[in-house]
Structures are given as C-alpha cells and as structure tokens.
Write a protein that holds these residues in place. Structure first.
Motif, PDB file in Angstrom:
ATOM      1  N   GLY A 180      19.608  82.678 -47.848  1.00  0.00           N
ATOM      2  CA  GLY A 180      18.532  81.899 -48.442  1.00  0.00           C
ATOM      3  C   GLY A 180      18.601  80.425 -48.083  1.00  0.00           C
ATOM      4  N   PRO A 181      17.478  79.728 -48.251  1.00  0.00           N
ATOM      5  CA  PRO A 181      17.437  78.297 -47.925  1.00  0.00           C
ATOM      6  C   PRO A 181      18.070  77.459 -49.036  1.00  0.00           C
ATOM      7  CG  PRO A 181      15.313  78.991 -48.743  1.00  0.00           C
ATOM      8  CD  PRO A 181      16.152  80.231 -48.685  1.00  0.00           C
ATOM      9  N   SER A 182      18.576  76.285 -48.647  1.00  0.00           N
ATOM     10  CA  SER A 182      19.135  75.348 -49.621  1.00  0.00           C
ATOM     11  C   SER A 182      18.074  74.416 -50.168  1.00  0.00           C
ATOM     12  CB  SER A 182      20.251  74.531 -48.963  1.00  0.00           C
ATOM     13  OG  SER A 182      19.750  73.834 -47.838  1.00  0.00           O
ATOM     14  N   GLY A 183      16.863  74.514 -49.647  1.00  0.00           N
ATOM     15  CA  GLY A 183      15.755  73.692 -50.125  1.00  0.00           C
ATOM     16  C   GLY A 183      14.465  74.203 -49.531  1.00  0.00           C
ATOM     17  N   ASP A 184      13.361  73.544 -49.857  1.00  0.00           N
ATOM     18  CA  ASP A 184      12.100  73.970 -49.257  1.00  0.00           C
ATOM     19  C   ASP A 184      12.009  73.419 -47.836  1.00  0.00           C
ATOM     20  OD1 ASP A 184      11.350  71.310 -49.413  1.00  0.00           O
ATOM     21  OD2 ASP A 184      10.105  71.581 -51.186  1.00  0.00           O
ATOM     22  N   ARG A 185      10.833  73.591 -47.193  1.00  0.00           N
ATOM     23  CA  ARG A 185      10.712  73.208 -45.784  1.00  0.00           C
ATOM     24  C   ARG A 185      10.951  71.717 -45.576  1.00  0.00           C
ATOM     25  NH1 ARG A 185       6.822  71.714 -41.953  1.00  0.00           N
ATOM     26  NH2 ARG A 185       5.251  71.410 -43.573  1.00  0.00           N
ATOM     27  N   SER A 186      10.683  70.906 -46.619  1.00  0.00           N
ATOM     28  CA  SER A 186      10.909  69.468 -46.493  1.00  0.00           C
ATOM     29  C   SER A 186      12.332  69.082 -46.874  1.00  0.00           C
ATOM     30  CB  SER A 186       9.924  68.717 -47.398  1.00  0.00           C
ATOM     31  OG  SER A 186      10.235  68.974 -48.746  1.00  0.00           O
ATOM     32  N   GLY A 187      13.128  70.053 -47.333  1.00  0.00           N
ATOM     33  CA  GLY A 187      14.483  69.779 -47.753  1.00  0.00           C
ATOM     34  C   GLY A 187      14.645  69.522 -49.236  1.00  0.00           C
ATOM     35  N   SER A 188      13.534  69.505 -49.988  1.00  0.00           N
ATOM     36  CA  SER A 188      13.588  69.239 -51.427  1.00  0.00           C
ATOM     37  C   SER A 188      14.067  70.471 -52.178  1.00  0.00           C
ATOM     38  CB  SER A 188      12.203  68.831 -51.928  1.00  0.00           C
ATOM     39  OG  SER A 188      12.194  68.787 -53.334  1.00  0.00           O
ATOM     40  N   LYS A 189      14.926  70.243 -53.162  1.00  0.00           N
ATOM     41  CA  LYS A 189      15.380  71.346 -54.007  1.00  0.00           C
ATOM     42  C   LYS A 189      14.418  71.626 -55.149  1.00  0.00           C
ATOM     43  CE  LYS A 189      20.336  70.735 -53.136  1.00  0.00           C
ATOM     44  NZ  LYS A 189      20.470  72.032 -52.440  1.00  0.00           N
ATOM     45  N   GLN A 190      13.416  70.741 -55.343  1.00  0.00           N
ATOM     46  CA  GLN A 190      12.475  70.931 -56.434  1.00  0.00           C
ATOM     47  C   GLN A 190      11.245  71.746 -56.027  1.00  0.00           C
ATOM     48  OE1 GLN A 190      14.176  67.877 -56.220  1.00  0.00           O
ATOM     49  NE2 GLN A 190      15.375  68.590 -57.956  1.00  0.00           N
ATOM     50  N   GLY A 191      11.025  71.958 -54.725  1.00  0.00           N
ATOM     51  CA  GLY A 191       9.862  72.707 -54.274  1.00  0.00           C
ATOM     52  C   GLY A 191       9.964  74.179 -54.667  1.00  0.00           C
ATOM     53  N   PHE A 192       8.867  74.762 -55.110  1.00  0.00           N
ATOM     54  CA  PHE A 192       8.864  76.148 -55.568  1.00  0.00           C
ATOM     55  C   PHE A 192       8.419  77.086 -54.453  1.00  0.00           C
ATOM     56  CE2 PHE A 192       9.045  74.063 -59.621  1.00  0.00           C
ATOM     57  CZ  PHE A 192       9.744  74.957 -60.421  1.00  0.00           C
ATOM     58  N   TYR A 193       8.880  78.332 -54.552  1.00  0.00           N
ATOM     59  CA  TYR A 193       8.483  79.378 -53.622  1.00  0.00           C
ATOM     60  C   TYR A 193       8.602  80.704 -54.358  1.00  0.00           C
ATOM     61  CZ  TYR A 193      13.577  79.085 -53.133  1.00  0.00           C
ATOM     62  OH  TYR A 193      14.910  78.996 -53.383  1.00  0.00           O
ATOM     63  N   MET A 194       8.188  81.795 -53.693  1.00  0.00           N
ATOM     64  CA  MET A 194       8.239  83.120 -54.304  1.00  0.00           C
ATOM     65  C   MET A 194       9.399  83.904 -53.693  1.00  0.00           C
ATOM     66  SD  MET A 194       5.763  82.907 -56.424  1.00  0.00           S
ATOM     67  CE  MET A 194       5.590  84.577 -56.996  1.00  0.00           C
ATOM     68  N   TYR A 195      10.124  84.617 -54.528  1.00  0.00           N
ATOM     69  CA  TYR A 195      11.234  85.399 -54.011  1.00  0.00           C
ATOM     70  C   TYR A 195      11.313  86.730 -54.757  1.00  0.00           C
ATOM     71  CZ  TYR A 195      14.400  85.027 -58.002  1.00  0.00           C
ATOM     72  OH  TYR A 195      14.983  85.151 -59.223  1.00  0.00           O
ATOM     73  N   ILE A 196      12.139  87.662 -54.228  1.00  0.00           N
ATOM     74  CA  ILE A 196      12.330  88.948 -54.886  1.00  0.00           C
ATOM     75  C   ILE A 196      13.809  89.241 -55.004  1.00  0.00           C
ATOM     76  CG2 ILE A 196      10.130  89.963 -54.211  1.00  0.00           C
ATOM     77  CD1 ILE A 196      11.601  91.360 -51.943  1.00  0.00           C
ATOM     78  N   GLU A 197      14.144  90.050 -55.969  1.00  0.00           N
ATOM     79  CA  GLU A 197      15.515  90.475 -56.240  1.00  0.00           C
ATOM     80  C   GLU A 197      15.704  91.852 -55.630  1.00  0.00           C
ATOM     81  OE1 GLU A 197      19.215  89.798 -58.255  1.00  0.00           O
ATOM     82  OE2 GLU A 197      17.435  88.571 -58.552  1.00  0.00           O
ATOM     83  N   THR A 198      16.687  92.004 -54.694  1.00  0.00           N
ATOM     84  CA  THR A 198      16.885  93.299 -54.035  1.00  0.00           C
ATOM     85  C   THR A 198      18.167  93.995 -54.456  1.00  0.00           C
ATOM     86  OG1 THR A 198      17.969  92.247 -52.161  1.00  0.00           O
ATOM     87  CG2 THR A 198      15.580  92.540 -52.025  1.00  0.00           C
ATOM     88  N   SER A 199      18.877  93.387 -55.398  1.00  0.00           N
ATOM     89  CA  SER A 199      20.074  94.070 -55.890  1.00  0.00           C
ATOM     90  C   SER A 199      19.652  95.148 -56.877  1.00  0.00           C
ATOM     91  CB  SER A 199      21.004  93.047 -56.547  1.00  0.00           C
ATOM     92  OG  SER A 199      20.332  92.440 -57.623  1.00  0.00           O
ATOM     93  N   ARG A 200      20.630  95.835 -57.421  1.00  0.00           N
ATOM     94  CA  ARG A 200      20.316  96.886 -58.379  1.00  0.00           C
ATOM     95  C   ARG A 200      19.445  96.333 -59.496  1.00  0.00           C
ATOM     96  NH1 ARG A 200      26.290  99.701 -59.004  1.00  0.00           N
ATOM     97  NH2 ARG A 200      26.486 100.396 -56.834  1.00  0.00           N
TER      98      ARG A 200
END
Length: 969
Positions: free
Chosen positions: A787-807
């Motif tokens: 996974g990324p350590s930040g968004d495309r600009s490097g900000s840790k506050q930028g939001f994105y959509m993700y999914i959980e693939t573990s059990r």
C-alpha cells in the motif's frame, strides 16, 4: 466541491410519482469552509484546525443531513465569557465573521438536532494569526546606576511583540547582524514569556563607544498567512535617559461647578523625548475634555468629573514617569434635621425647664470648607451658656452642627434656622428651618380603619397608608416586614413624605406585610414608631393549556382538559365550556380536582372550531383555548435527495422535489397536494394539484418533478396538503439553480474527501464493500510492505477507497463501486454519425507480494457490462503511483466503477500477508476525476463499464475523460 455537487445533480434518474418508505433519519453534520483560510489541516484525525489571518473573513458552513430538516446551532468555547459571539449562539447554517479578531479564535461547534436520536455535533478549531509591531524598552542594571545613566554601564534592550504563532526575533546593530558569540560585549538571551508577550533581551556589557548605535529588533512569524516581518529601531546614545516630568498645578485643585480647569504637564528630562498622556481614575477622560500636548483642559467641569488625573511620560527607557493631582468640585446637598429631647429624662416630649437639641446635617465637598451659622426668627444666634452651638461631634456623621438649648423657656420658642455654606463661595447656601413651640410633639403612627388588610386585584394601583401625627412630621420609611425582599422600586426601603406608599400595577408576588416606620430625619430623634399593613393581591386562575391545537379526523373522539395551576382566592367558583361563544356546558368546579374535561365522542363538521374553557373566581377568569380542526399538518421537505437537479435542454432545468407528511394519520386522508411555484422576485404564483392515491404512511417519501425551470433563476415552492376538511398547513422552500457539470460538456470531478464519494454507490450484488480511507488512519502494523504511504501528492490526509482481503474474504469474492450515470453528448447537428469518444484516465498504486489484476469495464444503460475489460493490469507495480488512460466510446448513458476480485494462489496464506488492500480514486490535493468528450471517426465505438479487481494492495486512481480525440500521455 461545487463542481461535484453539480454533477451529482445532473446524473439523477427521476421517475414521476415514485414514493419510498421510512426516510426519517437522525442528523449528521459536516463542517466546510469558504472564507479566507490560510490553511485547514487535520490533527490526529479528530480535530480540524482552521488557520486565518486577523482581519480576514471567517466563514464556516455546517452541512447537515437528516429528516426532518435538522435545526442548526453554532456555539463557541474557549476564552472568557465575554468572548462569546452573538449571545453564544448563531442559529444558521453559515457562521460568518467579518474582520475576525484574535480574541475570536477558539473552538466552534455546530450542533444539529431534529428530535431523532442524539444531536449531531462537529467542531473545528479556529486559530487566528497576527503579529503586532515590536516594542523595544531599555533598562540599566540597577546596581550600576550612578550620575550618568548610560556611561560605562550595563544596558538591557528588551524586545516584545504579541503574535500567533510564536515570534522569532533577530537583532541588528546598524547593518550588522548580532548573534550570540559574535561580539564579546553582547549577550542575547533566549526568549521568555511575560504578560506583554514573548520577550527577547539584548545585553550590552559595560558600554563601549561602538555600542552607541541604531539597534533594530525584527519580529517574524516566518510569513505564515502572508504576515510580513515587523521591525522597530531604537537609537542608543550617551544622552539616552528615562523620562522626568513636572506638573504646573496645585494638588488638590478645588473648583466650583462650571469652571474651566487646565492641567499643565511638562517634561524636564528624557532621551528620546518622552510622549505625554493623561489618564483618569474614572477609567476614561471626560468626553468634553481636550488634550493638546501636555495640557489637559476640562471645560465647564461637573461633580461627576471630579477625581484623580495623572500625567504619564514614556520613552521606552526605564520606567514611565507619572505625576498626579486631584480635582475637587465644590457641592452642597441633602440638608436634614432632627430634634432630640432631654436624654436624661425618659420622656419623648419637649418640656419647659429641660434640655432640647436641634441637629442639622448636609453633605459637603470638600468637607473642610463647610461652615454653619444659626438664626433665631431670622436673627443671628451666637453660642452662649444656654445656647451652645457645636460644629463637630465625633458621635454624629460628619457635616453636622448641633444647637443645645439648656433649660428651655417660653422665650426660647420660635423658628431656628441652620445655614450651611462653603468658605470658597460660589455655591448656593442651604437653609433648614426648625420650629420649636408648645405644639412641637413627637410623632405617632397609625393605620386608618379599613386599610389593613387591603385587598386588590392584580394589575390595579394600590395605596398603602399610615397616618402620621406630630410636629414636625417625619419622613416615613416603608419596607417588607414578612421577608427580606426589595420594594417595588428595587430598594430595600422607600421614603414617603405623606405616609402613603403607592404601587402601580400590583402583582401577586407583592402579597404580604408592609412596615411603615418613622425616620429620625425631619422629626424627633426618638425610638421609631411603626405599624404594619397587610396587602392581599387577588388574581384569576392560572390555567393550562392557554392555547392548544387539536387536529382530528371526522368520526373520531376529541378530549379537551383544562387544568388549574394556581389562583387566589383558591376556591374556584365555577367553569364554563363554549364553542364560538355558544355555551356547551357549565357547572361548579370540583374542589377535589384541579381540572375540568370536555369530550366530543364523534367529531362532525359542526364540531370544528374554537373551544373555550373559562375557570372563574372572584378576581376574574382564566381561559383555556382549544382549536379543533381537521387541517392536515404541514409537509416536510426532504433536503437529502441525491441528484435533485438535472438539465436536458440549454435554457431550462428540472428539480426533483421530495417530501414526507408530518403525522399523516392525525386527520382525514390526504387526497391531494396543492403545489405553488413562483420565480424569486416576481409576485405571480403558478399552482397545480398533485393527486394522492391511498393512505400516506409516516416517513413515506413522495416525489414530484419540477420541469421547465428557467436557468439560472431560483424559485419559491409552496406545498399544501388537502383533505376533505380543506387545505392544511403549507411549507415553503427555495429551489436554487447551480450549474451541473454534464460529463459530455466539461470535466467531471470526484472527491473521496467527502462522505458522499461523488455519488459512487456500493453494488448490492457483490460480496463486500469498498471503504473510504486515508494513509493517516492506516495501521501499518500488519501491512508494512504494501500500500501507499500517502496519496498521489504525498499527503497522508488525502482519502481513497480500499478493500479488506483478509479473512473472512475468500477466493472469488467481489467488491464493486459503481459510478452515477454519465450522459453522452447529443447527436451532431451536421449529421456526422460517429459517436463521441472519451478519454478515461486514473492513477493506481499496486504494491504487494501477490498482486492480482486490476480491470476497467464499461456498462451502458440498458445493457450488461462488457465481457472484456477496456483496461487491465496485473502484478506488483512498485511502491509508487502510476497513471493509466484508455479511450472509450459509449453510444448511450454509461457508468464506471471499480470492482475488486479476490484471486487465489497455490501458496498457503502466510501470517505476513497484508490484511487489507484498496482501490482508491484520488480526491486529495491536486487530484481529480476528469471527463471530456471528443469525436473521431478512427476510434471504434465502445462503451465502458469500469470494474477493478485488487488483492493485498491499494490502488489510488485519478479518472479522466478528455475532449481531445486521443488520450494524452
């Protein structure tokens, strides 16, 4: 964000007459800003900090959802109680503060409540930045002060500047920058805090010739919010000295009212030349005062302007110099007298052969100028063996003179006059006459027959009376005798010269005992005489409800209850129920109950109207009013509709109007709604009826499409329910046009920074959902290498959509996020048959050990999703963001949206496998979803439905559909 809202409005699919169930919802709150913010940042995921420069405009908007429409209230905490704004509350969606002050910083709360669940509260901390001009003050080491102030002495230059954020200081001597260690004769102390702010001190040890120079203190907040550095220059010479002054006036200054007073202050030393100011003990100088240089002029002075006036000289060297004088304005007021019988006999009467004392008192300013003289029958009276005059008496209040008549004789009867004056003159004398004769007797006090107890009705004007006999008649003091409470004028005692206490608009709280008492003033100095008067205030019954609306359908029962809370006299005589002045029922009130009830067993049309219950006692009647009606309650407009606005023609737009009905079962069935609409600024209403089939359920959402609205006008919409009773209560709302961003006309922007996520929706037929996320909230304990350590600009506050693939996720599970429908461009008017083409682009991040495949699909309206993806990529792509672009050619409205397919591997699941993965459409700083139309005969027509599969990684996407006929790299 404005563009996102507009696109949302464009893509709505509206079906006339649709009604849904159960839209009542508790409130949610989100705070957005649109003022002059320098910066808005998140602090530890729970606190939003809004930074603004002093003097700019603060504008915060509280965006709410929930139905019924929540009530919004802004409040503020932090700072003193006086730091609250507008009585601590603003009942409005938008909080607007123009030219914000530093004292208005703090935490602002937006609270929304609609009666469902708990109130929703969000807060934001407002940090106001500012930088004041620095001030340099100069001080000498106290132990080294000798004849010459700054010759071969240790000197401290102190620089102070108020600021937020903390200030940084730098010192210059001429053009030379001074730093610690750069000059052995200079020491620079670390900043410390004082009451004036953060302080920086420059120490010059044993002054040298080169130390006499211009010193600059530069204060900086590092240009935050565009605040420039500020500086101040101080010139240090061998003549630098602290200020000294002299007042050219006496102390105190005694003047008569109306005189003009001038106070002159001059400087006698100080370098740089001191600045002179005047201050007063009265907090501020009189409004009519004039200050010119060191002279303060007070024209036509009054007693209120008396006090201490100080001249203050300051040049920022040493301590300010201060000299003061007191202005005394002559005055005489409050002349009183009293007669004291012979204290050696237990008798209050004046008798021949005994002693009698006459005392006279005034208030004088200044008291030392007060003089008294006595007259008898108009002729001067001098002190003698039998007529002893004393000017001072330590046992009596100051400003008092006494005339003792020893061995009273008939020849001593007459009129004695006490004359008070001030030595300085200019003030009118006060004369007090006292008659001593055989008729001079001490007072007696009685209450006239029939005047106690005194019965009055609330609101009347009453007179409490005590008869005073005796000569002279003293002042009568009135007070409450039953409890320690103020009199009607707010004081604990009221004076009366005729023995009558007059009370206007008497209230029930004034019931009680009142004491009348003789005063020693203007009468005999004997034991006070007193009497008591009882006052009884009667008032009509207090009842509830004073007014109540009873809504009911035909054929149903109606019960009305009128309750007595209090009354005096408490014995209620009777009650009566009326309908429009027509008597329905009357009788004696049941002493065992405190209420009366009237019931309509089956409401008919004649039963609608205003019912009145009068509960009557001796003082009057208390009235309960019930309005029995079949009017329907007002509708409740629904403000949380997604895509309420659309346009399909250039000059008009449509709006999806939705509402619920308040308490639909309370009255007869609603058969229709009357819809009124008018353009803002015009008078004419257009009306139509919207029929309703069947019974409306509570929380049922109703929809009606408003069409042919002219762009960009706003409209006032009025909605009125109709039953067989007639029209019910109306509700009004404003429909405002905001230009939607049609995907086939211009760019489409998406922002996962906000909860609505650009109207993307979770597919209900998949296996699990996407989650809105940011790197700042991501726990890397179990996913250190994915996974990324930040968004495309490097900000840790930028939001994105993700999914959980573990059990409990397993092979074949899918998660689909579907976009709203995008409209394709209209047909070309020149007959070109090639359909429009779009450039679809996004950024992705595929980093992890076992990366699956990311696919993009197309789904057109009325068709199933394309079998083959229009774009696909598999495997680990490294720990950085990449951009993808693909041209798509839809022939009808279409959707895009990511889908995650969980793919399996032959290897077993390892403990170090990351538990989550994400596909995100970047909506943080500098990232967007763009959609442009282009047309090209060389590109094959193809629609696009975008589906994305991902495993144990985060995809961060930037979507774009561009107008050029190829996708630009």
């Amino acid at each position: 964000m404005d563009l996102i809202i507009c696109v949302v409005g464009l893509l709505a699919l509206i079906v006339e007459g649709i009604r849904c169930q159960g839209v009542y919802a508790p409130p949610t709150v989100r705070i957005i800003h649109s003022g002059h913010a320098c910066n808005v940042e998140e602090e530890r995921h729970t606190e939003r900090v809004y930074t603004i420069r002093e003097g700019e405009t603060l504008e915060l908007t509280c965006l709410v959802t929930g139905h019924p429409r929540p009530q919004i209230r802004w409040t503020k905490t932090a700072g003193s109680v006086s730091d609250r704004f507008q009585d601590s509350s603003v009942f409005n969606e938008t909080l607007h503060i123009a030219k914000i002050l530093r004292t208005q910083g703090g935490r602002y709360y937006c609270k929304a409540e609609n009666g469902l669940g708990s109130p929703a509260i969000k807060s934001i901390r407002v940090d106001v930045y500012y930088l004041d001009d620095p001030v340099v003050t100069v001080h000498q080491s106290i132990g080294e002060a000798k004849e010459q102030f700054y010759y071969e002495r240790t000197v401290f230059l102190r620089c102070v500047a108020n600021s937020n954020p903390p200030v940084r200081y730098s010192w210059h001597r001429g053009r030379e920058i001074l730093t610690q260690g750069s000059d052995k004769g200079v020491e620079i102390y670390e900043p410390f805090f004082t009451q004036q702010g953060e302080t920086k001190i420059l120490k010059l040890k044993n002054l040298r010739p080169q130390d006499y120079a211009n010193y600059s203190c530069i204060a900086s907040v590092r240009n935050v919010c565009g605040i420039p550095d500020r500086s101040v220059i101080f010139r240090l010479t061998n003549k630098t000295a602290s200020p000294s002054i002299k007042l050219l006036v006496e102390d105190p200054i005694v003047v008569n009212p109306g005189q003009t007073v001038s106070l002159v202050c001059i400087t006698t030393g100080g370098e740089p030349p001191p600045l002179l100011t005047w201050v007063s003990t009265n907090d501020s100088l009189p409004q009519r005062s004039v200050v010119k240089g060191g002279t303060l002029t007070l024209p036509a002075i009054t007693s209120d302007e008396a006090g201490v006036y100080s001249c203050v000289a300051s040049n920022n060297v040493g301590n300010p110099a201060k000299k003061s004088t007191t202005i005394v304005v002559r005055a005489l007021k409050k002349g009183r007298f009293w007669i004291t019988p012979d204290p050696y006999h237990n008798d209050d009467n004046i008798q021949i052969g005994r002693e009698v004392k006459i005392s006279c008192q005034v208030e004088a300013t200044p008291p030392e100028e007060l003089t008294f003289s006595w007259l008898k029958n108009g002729r001067a009276l001098r002190s003698s063996e039998r007529m002893v005059i004393t000017q001072t008496d330590p046992d009596i209040s100051p400003g008092t003179t006494n005339l003792d008549i020893i061995d009273l004789k008939f020849t001593d009867f007459g009129t004695y006059t006490c004359v008070a004056a001030l030595k300085g003159g200019g003030i009118p004398e006060i004369s007090i006459d006292v008659n001593i004769s055989s008729t001079t007797v001490p007072p007696s006090l009685t209450v006239p027959r029939g005047k106690s107890p005194l019965v009055a009705r609330e609101g009347d004007t009453v007179e409490l009376e005590c008869l005073v006999s005796g000569k002279p008649k003293p002042i009568i003091l009135w007070s409450r005798s039953d409890k320690e409470v103020p009199m009607p004028d707010g004081n604990m005692q009221m004076e009366s010269y005729d023995g009558v206490l007059r009370i206007v608009n008497v209230s029930r709280e004034m019931t009680g005992s009142y004491r009348c008492q003789t005063s020693q003033y203007n009468g005999f100095n004997v034991k006070p005489r007193e009497a008591v008067v009882e006052l009884i205030v009667q008032y009509p019954p207090t009842v509830e409800p004073v007014y109540m609306e009873k809504r009911q359908g035909l054929g149903r029962p109606v019960v009305m209850t009128c309750k007595v809370l209090r009354a005096h006299p408490s014995r209620v005589l009777r009650f009566e129920w009326l309908l429009s002045n027509r008597l329905l029922h009357a009788g004696a009130f049941d002493a065992q109950r405190d209420e009366t009830e009237y019931t309509i067993r089956s409401l008919n049309r004649d039963g609608w109207g205003e019912y009145t219950c009068n509960v009557i006692n001796e003082a009057g009647a208390g009235k309960c009013t019930f309005q029995v009606t079949g009017k329907a309650y007002p509708p409740e407009f629904y403000y949380d509709t997604y895509n309420p606005l659309w346009q399909n023609r250039p000059r008009v737009y449509g709006f999806k109007l939705q509402w619920t009905q308040m308490n639909p079962g309370a009255v007869d069935r609603i058969v229709a709604y009357r819809l009124g609409i008018r353009q803002m600024g015009l008078q004419r209403w257009w009306e139509q009826e919207i029929p309703v089939d069947g019974q409306i359920n509570k929380g049922e959402l109703m929809t009606h499409n408003l069409t042919e609205l002219i762009k960009p006008e706003s409209y006032e919409v009025r909605l009125t329910p109709i039953t067989r009773f007639g029209e019910g209560d109306s509700t009004i709302r404003i429909v405002t046009y905001s230009a939607p961003i049609n995907p086939h006309l211009r760019e489409f922007h998406c922002s996962f920074e906000e909860e609505p996520i650009c109207m993307f929706t979770q597919d209900k037929n998949d296996d699990f959902d996407w989650t809105r996320h940011s790197a700042a909230t991501r726990d890397t304990k179990y996913t250190p290498n994915t996974g990324p350590s930040g968004d495309r600009s490097g900000s840790k506050q930028g939001f994105y959509m993700y999914i959980e693939t573990s059990r409990p996720r397993k092979e074949g599970d899918q998660a689909r996020l579907v976009s709203p429908f995008f409209n394709v461009a209209p047909k070309n008017p020149y007959g070109i048959t090639n359909p429009p083409a779009y450039c679809f682009g996004f950024f992705y991040h595929m980093y992890g050990k076992h990366i699956g495949t990311l696919n993009a699909f197309l789904k057109q309206k009325g068709q199933s999703a394309s079998e083959a993806p229009v774009w696909s990529l598999s495997g680990n792509q490294g720990n950085h963001w990449k951009q993808a672009k693909v041209s798509v050619h839809p022939t009808s409205s279409f959707q895009v949206g990511p889908t995650r397919l969980h793919q399996s591997s032959a290897r077993p699941r390892c403990p170090d496998w990351p538990p989550s993965s994400a596909l995100s459409v970047l909506v943080s700083i500098g990232c967007r979803i763009l959609m442009h139309r282009f047309t090209s005969p060389d590109i094959k027509q193809k629609g696009v439905h975008r589906r994305c599969w991902a495993r144990r990684e985060q995809y961060h996407s930037w979507l774009a559909i561009r107008r050029p006929n190829v996708c630009e790299e």
